[in-house]
Design a protein around this motif. Structure first.
Motif, PDB file in Angstrom:
ATOM      1  N   ILE A 266      10.134   1.937  -9.257  1.00  0.00           N
ATOM      2  CA  ILE A 266       8.868   2.307  -8.612  1.00  0.00           C
ATOM      3  C   ILE A 266       8.781   1.680  -7.230  1.00  0.00           C
ATOM      4  O   ILE A 266       8.438   2.343  -6.239  1.00  0.00           O
ATOM      5  CB  ILE A 266       7.674   1.862  -9.475  1.00  0.00           C
TER       6      ILE A 266
ATOM      7  N   THR B 133       4.743   8.580 -10.300  1.00  0.00           N
ATOM      8  CA  THR B 133       5.553   8.465  -9.082  1.00  0.00           C
ATOM      9  C   THR B 133       6.615   9.558  -9.045  1.00  0.00           C
ATOM     10  O   THR B 133       6.839  10.198  -8.008  1.00  0.00           O
ATOM     11  CB  THR B 133       6.216   7.078  -9.016  1.00  0.00           C
TER      12      THR B 133
ATOM     13  N   LEU C 223       0.661   9.286  -2.943  1.00  0.00           N
ATOM     14  CA  LEU C 223       1.754   8.311  -2.952  1.00  0.00           C
ATOM     15  C   LEU C 223       1.282   6.954  -2.428  1.00  0.00           C
ATOM     16  O   LEU C 223       1.702   5.913  -2.939  1.00  0.00           O
ATOM     17  CB  LEU C 223       2.928   8.845  -2.124  1.00  0.00           C
TER      18      LEU C 223
ATOM     19  N   LEU D  36       8.794   4.275  -3.950  1.00  0.00           N
ATOM     20  CA  LEU D  36       7.548   4.422  -3.200  1.00  0.00           C
ATOM     21  C   LEU D  36       7.686   3.884  -1.780  1.00  0.00           C
ATOM     22  O   LEU D  36       7.157   4.477  -0.823  1.00  0.00           O
ATOM     23  CB  LEU D  36       6.412   3.711  -3.928  1.00  0.00           C
TER      24      LEU D  36
END
Length: 369
Positions: A184, A269, A290, A188
Motif C-alpha cells: 500500500i 487501493t 487516492l 500509493l
C-alpha cells in the motif's frame, strides 16, 4: 511544445537530433516489472549494462542495471530504509540522502548510457528496479538535466498475489501484514509522485494475456517509438519472451494473515489504481480518492506505531543493554573452594560475618604466598 519534448536542430542547420526518452518501470517487487522491462528490451529499447544476473526467482532476467541497483541499495541503507518499507515517513528519510554529489554522479552515468544507446541506434532508455519508486523525483530530474523526456510505467498486480509471491520466493522474513502494508505504501506514493509525469499503468495479468493490446496502449500513452515502430522481428521476439506461465502465484486472501481493516484498504487501493489503466481514469475524482487512501493509510500506520510503543521501547532497551558477562570460577585455590559453596548457602551468612570471612581469606592467601 515543451523544450524536452521536441527535436533540437543544430546551429549549423543539420538534421534535428532524435528525441531521447527515459522510461522508468516502477511498482512493487513481484508485480511484473521484470517482465515489462524484458518486453521493452525485445522491442529495441536500451537497458543499461551490465544487468543483474537472472536466478531461480526470475529465470528470464530482471532487466535491472547493476549500477542502478547498487546506487539504490547504498542510499536506502544510508537512510535506514529497506526496499519494502511500510513507513510513510520513510519517503522523507530517503529524500534526505540524495545530495548534490549523488545527483552529479547520476547525471554522468545517465549521459553515458544515452551515448551507449545512441551507438546502438537507440534513443529510448529503460531504468527498472523495484527500489526506483523511492527515488522517482531524482530520476525525473536527472532526465530533464540530460535533455531527455521522462515517462513512467507502473505495473499493477493484486496485493494478495504480491504478498503470496514474496512469501514464496523471499521466505518468511516479513509477516503478511507487513508486506501488505508495504505494498500500500509503495503503490500509493508511486502514484502520487508520478502524477505530473507522462505515465502509464499496466495490470500484470493483462500483459501476460494479451501483450499486443497492452503495448499498443502504452506506446500511445508514452509516445515511445520503439513500440510504435516495432518490426516483425521485434514482435516475434516478444511473443517468444512473454509466457502466461510467468504468473506462477495466483491466489486470493485465503491463507494470508492480514487484519481486516488493512486488507480492505489494500483492496480499495487496488481498485482505484486500476482506474488509471485507461487515460479516461486520470480524473480529479480518482486522484482525490487516492489522496484520501494515502491519508487513511498514514493514519492507520501512525496509530499502529502508537499502539506498539511498548514493544518499541522494549526493543530499544534490549539493543542498548550490554550482554551480562558470564560468571567464571575465581583463579585462586581458596576462591575455588568458596566457589563450590552454593550461593543459596553463602547468602544465609550475615553480611558482617561475610566481610570478616573475606578479610580472613585475604590474610590467609597472603600468608600462603
Amino acid at each position: 511544445m515543451p523544450h524536452d519534448e521536441r527535436a533540437v536542430a543544430g546551429a549549423s542547420g543539420e538534421q534535428p537530433t532524435p528525441v531521447r526518452s527515459m522510461v522508468v518501470v516502477a511498482g512493487s517487487g513481484r508485480s511484473g516489472t521484470s517482465t515489462m522491462a524484458g518486453v521493452l528490451r525485445q522491442l529495441g529499447l536500451y537497458v543499461p549494462q551490465p544487468e543483474v544476473v537472472a536466478d531461480s526467482t526470475n529465470p528470464l532476467g530482471f532487466g535491472e542495471p547493476q549500477w542502478v541497483v547498487d546506487l539504490h541499495n547504498a542510499l536506502l541503507s544510508r537512510a535506514h530504509v529497506h526496499a519494502s518499507d511500510a513507513r510513510p515517513a520513510a519517503w522523507h528519510l530517503v529524500d534526505q540522502t540524495v545530495s548534490d554529489a549523488i545527483r552529479w554522479h547520476l547525471d554522468r552515468w545517465l549521459v553515458a548510457q544515452f551515448r551507449d544507446a545512441l551507438e546502438a541506434d537507440v534513443t529510448e532508455l529503460v531504468v527498472k528496479d523495484p527500489r526506483v519508486s523511492w527515488f522517482l523525483p531524482t530520476w525525473i530530474g536527472a532526465a530533464h538535466r540530460a535533455n531527455a523526456r521522462a515517462c513512467t510505467l507502473t505495473m499493477l498486480r493484486p496485493p494478495a498475489e504480491v504478498v503470496a509471491s514474496k512469501s514464496t520466493y523471499y521466505g518468511g522474513r516479513m509477516a503478511d501484514s507487513n508486506r501488505t502494508a508495504a505494498w500500500i505504501n509503495m503503490m500509493l506514493h508511486t502514484e502520487y509522485m508520478t502524477r505530473d509525469t507522462t505515465r502509464s499503468f499496466v495490470r500484470y495479468h493483462d500483459l501476460l494475456d494479451d501483450w499486443t493490446t497492452v503495448l499498443y496502449r502504452v506506446g500511445q500513452q508514452l509516445g515511445l517509438q520503439g513500440i510504435e515502430n516495432a518490426t516483425t522481428d521485434n514482435i516475434r521476439r516478444v511473443h517468444q519472451f512473454v509466457d502466461p506461465g510467468l504468473r506462477r502465484v495466483t491466489t486470493g486472501w485465503d491463507g494470508i494473515e492480514v487484519p481486516e481493516g488493512l486488507r480492505e484498504l489494500a483492496e480499495e487501493t487496488w481498485e482505484e489504481l486500476g482506474a488509471l489503466v485507461t487515460t479516461e481514469g486520470e480524473t480529479d475524482l480518482v486522484h482525490k480518492r487516492l489522496d484520501d487512501l494515502r491519508a487513511a493509510y498514514t493514519e492507520l500506520y501512525e496509530g499502529a506505531e502508537l499502539l506498539a510503543m511498548s514493544s518499541v521501547i522494549a526493543a530499544r532497551r534490549r539493543t542498548r543493554q550490554q550482554p551480562p558477562r558470564p560468571l567464571e570460577p575465581p583463579a585462586g585455590r581458596l576462591d575455588k573452594v568458596a566457589w563450590l559453596v552454593p550461593h543459596s548457602v553463602r547468602a544465609r551468612i550475615p553480611a558482617r560475618l561475610r566481610t570478616k570471612a573475606r578479610a580472613s581469606v585475604i590474610r590467609l592467601r597472603r600468608g600462603l604466598r
